[in-house]
Design a protein around this motif. Structure first.
Motif, PDB file in Angstrom:
ATOM      1  N   GLN A   1       0.835  -1.200   0.000  1.00  0.00           N
ATOM      2  CA  GLN A   1       0.000   0.000   0.000  1.00  0.00           C
ATOM      3  C   GLN A   1       0.875   1.258   0.000  1.00  0.00           C
TER       4      GLN A   1
ATOM      5  N   SER B   1       0.990   8.957  -5.647  1.00  0.00           N
ATOM      6  CA  SER B   1       0.635   8.284  -6.904  1.00  0.00           C
ATOM      7  C   SER B   1       1.435   8.780  -8.100  1.00  0.00           C
TER       8      SER B   1
ATOM      9  N   SER C   1      -2.037   8.079  -1.184  1.00  0.00           N
ATOM     10  CA  SER C   1      -2.547   8.526  -2.484  1.00  0.00           C
ATOM     11  C   SER C   1      -1.749   9.700  -3.042  1.00  0.00           C
ATOM     12  N   SER C   2      -1.209  10.537  -2.169  1.00  0.00           N
ATOM     13  CA  SER C   2      -0.459  11.706  -2.640  1.00  0.00           C
ATOM     14  C   SER C   2       0.851  11.330  -3.325  1.00  0.00           C
TER      15      SER C   2
END
Length: 398
Positions: free
Chosen positions: A323, A329, A326-327
């Motif tokens: 995992q 990506s 998101s920042s």
């Protein structure tokens, strides 16, 4: 010899850590020459003509009298929000003839006495990142000579000096070798109990015996694997790890200074350093050692304090999950380049220190700084926390 090595390699900080006693010159400078009540604070002129100020609210909040402060616990025994007016002012102030004490009388008749040494220590506060112990962090590379201590001297309750020197060496360099431990089981527990107590974790309640064999699925058996810190999947990762060699190991134990590697990346590739300090990594582990567990946490590989000084390293390729935040990506490719750089430096000869850990020896290291790699063999392992390590040091040093 061991103590001489320790003293020569540990640089004590004389002024940046609050002291509880002053030398003759310091005592002279800490005498009050005069005091004056002002609108919101007390102005104090010292023997060296320096002038400092302390607000009334601060002085009343930090009253040192028994009804306000427990000297043994070093804690308040009242709630200032219920007792002290935010706009409180002193009614009267007195200074002792020798300038070594200040007495403040408050509107309700309560009297607070402060030593001049206490007043001087508190007149300017401390830097945001004051060292937790009075010793300087010393980074190292392959030419580092690891300090050595005698187990029997460390655990001797009648003499705290070897233990004090050991604790300061751990604070400054984060890596220490202990001789004459013997090969009996649970010696490492005796060592931990001399400082505080072993920290329980999913691997064991106190001391864990580790056997590595050729058919083990162990990251430590592949010498090309990067070194690591232990248990990064804990939110509160154990700060110190101790490994006691019980039987002959198949090779050398390898260490590197994660702080030194972090600084290398900061100097040579600031963008990589920014990636490794900004984006946390997902660490996971599950199993059934002495209990069933499924544990996870997020940590940046290089942790900084408020002054942007490297304070923690969390790096374990085996425990790294898939995992990501998101920042990250749009910067995953770049992040991998930064991660590979750190990983490759952990096995670079210029940063590696290798020790031939013999049966009856124990190595202790900062698990939030020093990365390690183990060969095959039989070891006993235990963890400690830095809170208890530093607490023991402060108690010993008074």
């Amino acid at each position: 010899m061991w103590r001489q090595l320790c003293r020569s390699s540990v640089r004590l900080l004389r002024f940046s850590w609050p002291t509880r006693s002053l030398g003759s010159s310091g005592a002279k400078d800490s005498r009050l020459a005069s005091v004056q009540l002002q609108n919101k604070d007390v102005a104090m002129r010292w023997n060296n003509d320096r002038v400092t100020f302390l607000p009334y609210i601060f002085l009343r909040d930090n009253c040192q009298e028994p009804e306000s402060f427990d000297q043994a616990a070093k804690q308040r025994v009242f709630n200032p929000a219920f007792v002290i007016d935010l706009n409180i002012k002193a009614k009267h102030v007195d200074m002792s003839k020798d300038g070594m004490q200040l007495c403040v009388t408050w509107p309700d008749g309560h009297r607070s006495r402060y030593s001049s040494v206490w007043l001087m220590e508190h007149s300017q506060g401390l830097p945001p990142e004051t060292p937790k112990l009075p010793v300087e962090k010393r980074y190292w590379k392959r030419d580092h000579s690891v300090a050595r201590f005698n187990f029997k001297e460390i655990i001797n309750d009648d003499n705290d000096t070897p233990l004090s020197e050991f604790l300061l060496q751990m604070e400054s360099h984060g890596l220490v070798l202990v001789d004459n431990v013997g090969t009996e089981s649970n010696q490492i527990k005796q060592f931990c109990n001399r400082i505080a107590y072993p920290k329980p974790c999913v691997q064991g309640r106190d001391v864990t015996q580790v056997h590595t064999k050729l058919d083990d699925v162990s990251p430590y058996l592949n010498m090309e694997m990067p070194l690591c810190t232990s248990l990064p999947f804990y939110n509160y990762t154990p700060g110190v790890q101790a490994l006691h060699c019980i039987q002959q190991l198949s090779g050398k134990v390898r260490f590197c200074d994660g702080f030194r590697i972090a600084e290398e990346i900061r100097e040579t590739n600031p963008s990589f350093f920014q990636l490794l300090t900004q984006y946390p990594v997902h660490y996971v582990d599950s199993g059934n050692d002495f209990m069933d567990y499924d544990i996870e946490s997020w940590h940046v590989p290089i942790g900084l304090n408020s002054s942007c000084t490297v304070e923690e390293i969390h790096f374990n390729n085996q425990a790294r999950g898939s995992q990501y935040v998101s920042s990250l990506s749009s910067r995953l490719q770049e992040w991998y380049e930064a991660y590979y750089t750190f990983s490759s430096l952990t096995v670079s000869p210029q940063f590696l220190v290798e020790l031939c850990l013999e049966p009856g020896q124990m190595v202790v290291f900062d698990n939030l700084r020093v990365l390690h790699g183990m060969p095959q063999g039989c070891l006993e392992m235990a963890y400690l926390d830095w809170d208890e390590m530093r607490s023991r040091a402060r108690v010993i040093m008074g």
